[in-house]
Design an enzyme around this catalytic site. Structure first.
Site, PDB file in Angstrom:
ATOM      1  N   TYR A  56       0.847  -1.188   0.000  1.00  0.00           N
ATOM      2  CA  TYR A  56       0.000   0.000   0.000  1.00  0.00           C
ATOM      3  C   TYR A  56       0.891   1.250   0.000  1.00  0.00           C
ATOM      4  CZ  TYR A  56      -3.942  -3.018   1.370  1.00  0.00           C
ATOM      5  OH  TYR A  56      -4.905  -3.990   1.430  1.00  0.00           O
ATOM      6  N   HIS A 129      -1.419 -11.946   1.078  1.00  0.00           N
ATOM      7  CA  HIS A 129      -2.289 -10.962   0.430  1.00  0.00           C
ATOM      8  C   HIS A 129      -3.104 -11.558  -0.712  1.00  0.00           C
ATOM      9  CE1 HIS A 129      -2.456  -6.334  -0.287  1.00  0.00           C
ATOM     10  NE2 HIS A 129      -3.628  -6.883  -0.449  1.00  0.00           N
ATOM     11  N   GLY A 212     -16.997   2.556  -1.030  1.00  0.00           N
ATOM     12  CA  GLY A 212     -17.690   3.790  -0.673  1.00  0.00           C
ATOM     13  C   GLY A 212     -19.029   3.979  -1.345  1.00  0.00           C
TER      14      GLY A 212
END
Length: 326
Positions: A56, A129, A212
């Site tokens: 990230y 991951h 979102g």
């Protein structure tokens, strides 16, 4: 905030904080001091699970690299004994997308890098991951067992894993959590719930608000910077995606009005009501959204409300959303 237990003994807040967006995937990295204050506020609000990863990263205005792990480690240094830090290994970004690499020697190099960037002696929850098709997951689990004996990690998990992979990994070194995409718009992994319950493995939900979208704060005219904000290519944010998903948003909006809650809170409360071992990790860069998201832990859906909501979701066409094929 209420607490939940992942796996056998990892106690965390019912809602965690996904920190990825502070430096990666949602535009240029935010101001470090602003994000440090946000992390501190999250702790004050009762959050104890903070999620990051070695990949990230973003580019600061001065051209330097913004490492999410460094930000999270710095933000949590004063609270180390109160929080659970989760990070990940096994992928790197390339011009063609994510590349997996879970060779044992690479894992060992990764964990040392993460410990240094986080400024900690031990990682509380260490995820693979993405599953590496070139490396048997049993070999990865063996390395995790070694790292536990060496005191470098205490728990481990896998992200985006199938039942077969989960069973193979768990048989070598018991998993604490599986972190997969999950939201009202992405429900494929509900098929894993029986095996997770059987093996006593927790489920950490990333993108619980569909990046979102389920906050109901976007329109077809919302703009995202191409190249640095991943929402610029996500189908749910296109004009067609908005139209396809309008019935779902109306459903969430209606229930939020009845419960005197925000749409995002209904989406998160729905998830929390599913199983006591599910922990969503919504991300944000805004204080108001942080308060709103964590407030979902105080909203209870009755069995009837959950059943009615599921019936409505089941009756709808598959959502247009990133990460899920229609």
């Amino acid at each position: 905030m209420q607490k939940r237990v992942l796996g056998k003994d990892l106690t965390v807040s019912a809602i965690g904080l996904g920190c990825m967006g502070m430096t990666h995937a949602y535009g240029a990295p935010s101001d470090e001091n602003d994000m440090l204050r946000l992390i501190s506020q999250a702790v004050d609000l009762g959050c104890t699970l903070f999620d990051t990863a070695e990949c990230y990263t973003g580019t600061n205005p001065d051209g330097s690299t913004a490492y999410n792990e460094e930000l999270v480690g710095k933000g949590l240094r004063a609270y180390r004994d109160k929080v659970v830090i989760a990070t990940k290994f096994g992928v790197r970004h390339t011009p063609d997308g994510l590349a997996t690499d879970s060779r044992p020697e690479v894992i060992r190099k990764s964990v040392e890098g993460s410990l240094k960037r986080l400024g900690v002696d031990c990682v509380d929850l260490y995820y693979q991951h993405r599953v590496d098709p070139k490396i048997p997951v049993e070999d990865v689990a063996g390395v995790m067992s070694d790292l536990m004996r060496e005191g470098k990690i205490t728990h481990w998990g896998i992200s985006e894993a199938t039942e077969e992979v989960i069973r193979k990994a768990h048989a070598v070194c018991p998993l604490t959590a599986v972190q997969n995409r999950y939201s009202m718009m992405a429900r494929d992994y509900e098929a894993l719930f029986p095996v997770l319950e059987e093996l006593n493995i927790g489920f950490v939900a990333f993108s619980p608000l569909a990046n979102g979208f389920l906050s109901d704060r976007y329109t077809k005219d919302s703009k995202f910077e191409k190249g640095v904000d991943f929402r610029s290519f996500m189908p749910q944010f296109t004009e067609q995606g908005m139209e396809d998903n309008r019935p779902l948003l109306e459903c969430v909006r209606d229930l939020s009005q009845k419960k005197n809650a925000a749409p995002a809170q209904i989406s998160l409360a729905w998830m929390l009501a599913k199983k006591p071992w599910i922990v969503p990790i919504p991300g944000t860069r805004k204080s108001a959204r942080l308060i709103e998201n964590f407030g979902a832990a105080e909203i209870s859906l009755t069995a009837e409300e959950l059943e009615n909501l599921d019936a409505i979701l089941n009756s709808m066409k598959p959502a247009t959303v990133y990460g899920v094929r229609r």
